[in-house]
Scaffold this active site. Sequence first.
Site, PDB file in Angstrom:
ATOM      1  N   ARG A 265      -2.821   6.210   0.618  1.00 16.77           N
ATOM      2  CA  ARG A 265      -2.856   5.442  -0.631  1.00 16.77           C
ATOM      3  C   ARG A 265      -3.951   6.034  -1.508  1.00 16.77           C
ATOM      4  O   ARG A 265      -5.129   5.916  -1.185  1.00 16.77           O
ATOM      5  CB  ARG A 265      -3.126   3.961  -0.289  1.00 16.77           C
ATOM      6  CG  ARG A 265      -3.754   3.188  -1.401  1.00 16.77           C
ATOM      7  CD  ARG A 265      -3.676   1.705  -1.189  1.00 16.77           C
ATOM      8  NE  ARG A 265      -4.489   1.185  -0.090  1.00 16.77           N
ATOM      9  CZ  ARG A 265      -5.815   1.002  -0.129  1.00 16.77           C
ATOM     10  NH1 ARG A 265      -6.508   1.333  -1.192  1.00 16.77           N
ATOM     11  NH2 ARG A 265      -6.433   0.487   0.905  1.00 16.77           N
ATOM     12  N   HIS A 269      -6.013  -0.762  -3.080  1.00 20.62           N
ATOM     13  CA  HIS A 269      -4.996  -1.547  -2.353  1.00 20.62           C
ATOM     14  C   HIS A 269      -4.132  -2.302  -3.358  1.00 20.62           C
ATOM     15  O   HIS A 269      -2.920  -2.157  -3.401  1.00 20.62           O
ATOM     16  CB  HIS A 269      -5.681  -2.523  -1.394  1.00 20.62           C
ATOM     17  CG  HIS A 269      -4.751  -3.567  -0.867  1.00 20.62           C
ATOM     18  ND1 HIS A 269      -3.793  -3.276   0.072  1.00 20.62           N
ATOM     19  CD2 HIS A 269      -4.596  -4.873  -1.174  1.00 20.62           C
ATOM     20  CE1 HIS A 269      -3.085  -4.371   0.325  1.00 20.62           C
ATOM     21  NE2 HIS A 269      -3.558  -5.352  -0.419  1.00 20.62           N
ATOM     22  N   TYR A 278     -15.334   0.730   0.452  1.00 20.77           N
ATOM     23  CA  TYR A 278     -15.070   0.873   1.890  1.00 20.77           C
ATOM     24  C   TYR A 278     -14.567   2.247   2.332  1.00 20.77           C
ATOM     25  O   TYR A 278     -14.370   2.470   3.510  1.00 20.77           O
ATOM     26  CB  TYR A 278     -14.096  -0.220   2.366  1.00 20.77           C
ATOM     27  CG  TYR A 278     -12.791  -0.315   1.588  1.00 20.77           C
ATOM     28  CD1 TYR A 278     -11.749   0.575   1.830  1.00 20.77           C
ATOM     29  CD2 TYR A 278     -12.601  -1.291   0.611  1.00 20.77           C
ATOM     30  CE1 TYR A 278     -10.565   0.490   1.115  1.00 20.77           C
ATOM     31  CE2 TYR A 278     -11.417  -1.387  -0.107  1.00 20.77           C
ATOM     32  CZ  TYR A 278     -10.404  -0.486   0.156  1.00 20.77           C
ATOM     33  OH  TYR A 278      -9.231  -0.571  -0.549  1.00 20.77           O
TER      34      TYR A 278
HETATM   35  C1  LIG Z   1       0.556 -12.555   6.763  1.00 23.46           C
HETATM   36  C2  LIG Z   1      -0.416 -11.991   5.762  1.00 23.46           C
HETATM   37  N1  LIG Z   1      -1.693 -11.830   6.116  1.00 23.46           N
HETATM   38  C3  LIG Z   1      -2.586 -11.307   5.247  1.00 23.46           C
HETATM   39  C4  LIG Z   1      -2.167 -10.954   3.975  1.00 23.46           C
HETATM   40  C5  LIG Z   1      -3.157 -10.329   2.985  1.00 23.46           C
HETATM   41  N2  LIG Z   1      -2.830  -8.898   2.914  1.00 23.46           N
HETATM   42  C6  LIG Z   1      -2.068  -8.427   1.902  1.00 23.46           C
HETATM   43  S1  LIG Z   1      -1.754  -6.793   2.090  1.00 23.46           S
HETATM   44  C7  LIG Z   1      -2.678  -6.706   3.480  1.00 23.46           C
HETATM   45  C8  LIG Z   1      -2.842  -5.391   4.206  1.00 23.46           C
HETATM   46  C9  LIG Z   1      -1.550  -4.719   4.470  1.00 23.46           C
HETATM   47  O1  LIG Z   1      -1.801  -3.447   4.998  1.00 23.46           O
HETATM   48  P1  LIG Z   1      -0.620  -2.503   5.390  1.00 23.46           P
HETATM   49  O2  LIG Z   1       0.368  -3.237   6.214  1.00 23.46           O
HETATM   50  O3  LIG Z   1      -1.211  -1.289   5.968  1.00 23.46           O
HETATM   51  O4  LIG Z   1       0.103  -2.193   4.002  1.00 23.46           O
HETATM   52  P2  LIG Z   1      -0.510  -1.465   2.716  1.00 23.46           P
HETATM   53  O5  LIG Z   1      -1.111  -2.550   1.874  1.00 23.46           O
HETATM   54  O6  LIG Z   1      -1.509  -0.486   3.168  1.00 23.46           O
HETATM   55  O7  LIG Z   1       0.663  -0.851   2.047  1.00 23.46           O
HETATM   56  C10 LIG Z   1      -3.205  -7.940   3.823  1.00 23.46           C
HETATM   57  C11 LIG Z   1      -4.046  -8.194   4.987  1.00 23.46           C
HETATM   58  C12 LIG Z   1      -0.823 -11.165   3.630  1.00 23.46           C
HETATM   59  N3  LIG Z   1      -0.330 -10.845   2.443  1.00 23.46           N
HETATM   60  N4  LIG Z   1       0.043 -11.668   4.557  1.00 23.46           N
END
Ligand SMILES: Cc1ncc(C[n+]2csc(CCOP(=O)(O)OP(=O)(O)O)c2C)c(N)n1
Length: 378
Positions: A265, A269, A278
Amino acid sequence: MPREKIALPYAVDHLSILNEEGELDKELEPEIPEDLLLKLYRFMVLGRKFDDRLLSLQRQGRMGTFAPISGQEAAHLGAVALLRPSDWFVPSFRETGAELWRGRSMESVILGFAGYAEAASVDNVGEDGHGPMNNMPVSIPVASQVLHAVGIAWGMRYRKKDDVAMAFFGDGGTSEGDFHEGLNFAGVYQCPVIFVCQNNHWAISTPREKQTRSKTLAQKALAYGMPGIQVDGNDVLAVYAAAEEAVARARSGEGPSMIECITYRMKMHTTADDPKRYRKEEEVAAWQGRDPIPRFRKYLTDKGLLSDDKIQEMESDIEEEIKSAVKRAEGLMAEFTDPLRMFDHVYAKRPPYLEAQRKELEEEIKRAGDEDRNGKGV
Ligand SMILES: Cc1ncc(C[n+]2csc(CCOP(=O)(O)OP(=O)(O)O)c2C)c(N)n1
Ligand SMILES: [Mg+2]
């Protein structure tokens, strides 16, 4: 009664076809028609430019929070390119390139991220008269869409259709219960589903090393009795080749597969965080050199499919398209701006206190309008 190995040593392949310099491994080159290659390139560039535009709109307060895709274009476009319109595309929230590929308009994406849910409702439009596409909306609860994809795929199998479902999720998604339940069910019932993990090394501020002790994410598939492969997710040819195998397997009744796309990425985020807090600048700089777009451009130029003039023309067309989509979206926003809408969609039956507040606001708006018309202003 010996102690013996009963499961053979497991192995996970890593596939790379086009390296960082755009050099090709001829033996592994997938057969992709020229128009599809050019379409893939076009959507990768569109995805990148649209991302840049969305970010500046957000910074100007003209758009809400969104999840940028820069750097990950190949990882999702290379996979979704294998789907037919009737197949099911099941995204998370970082596949904007694939959403556009599947016929969603840019204005719908803008309106969605700007909070105009009704205006943005996925326009299931097909392209080239292909008819409606089966697209699911963006899913914010991490990995919840994995279960939806498995349920859809199970439905396809039950109805004896040869359509498949393709679910997208991130590295962080693989730590969720939904991911494990989904893969387990898909393995047991041999559902025609392809699990595409965009391993972009970060789940907000949690690095890949803290996500799991597993050496690869692809190996998690093996525990559920399905093939798992890791590919260079910044190499659109490798993503395409792996997805081609997985889609063929699912379509012919051979069950699910998982593809781990190694990518990065490049931006934040979401527009709500600051990655400088971070992660190190050097890490980002190293990934800049692995950008999926220049290496694919070199491949296409070497093949004689692209020239500087063609690139220039394509880029200015794309910029024009984005410009007019933003204009249309902002026009629609004005139409959809009715403060009374905030009372909708929270309760099936509005409680009396909210009903009273709604009425009060309605009268207030009417009074303000009347005063305005009578020249008093508000
Ligand atoms: C069940 C849940 N827990 C926490 C969140 C908050 N949250 C949104 S995105 C994220 C991280 C996701 O990381 P990843 O799966 O690696 O996807 P990326 O954002 O890197 O594409 C979190 C913890 C959420 N949306 N849903
Ligand atoms: Mg991630």
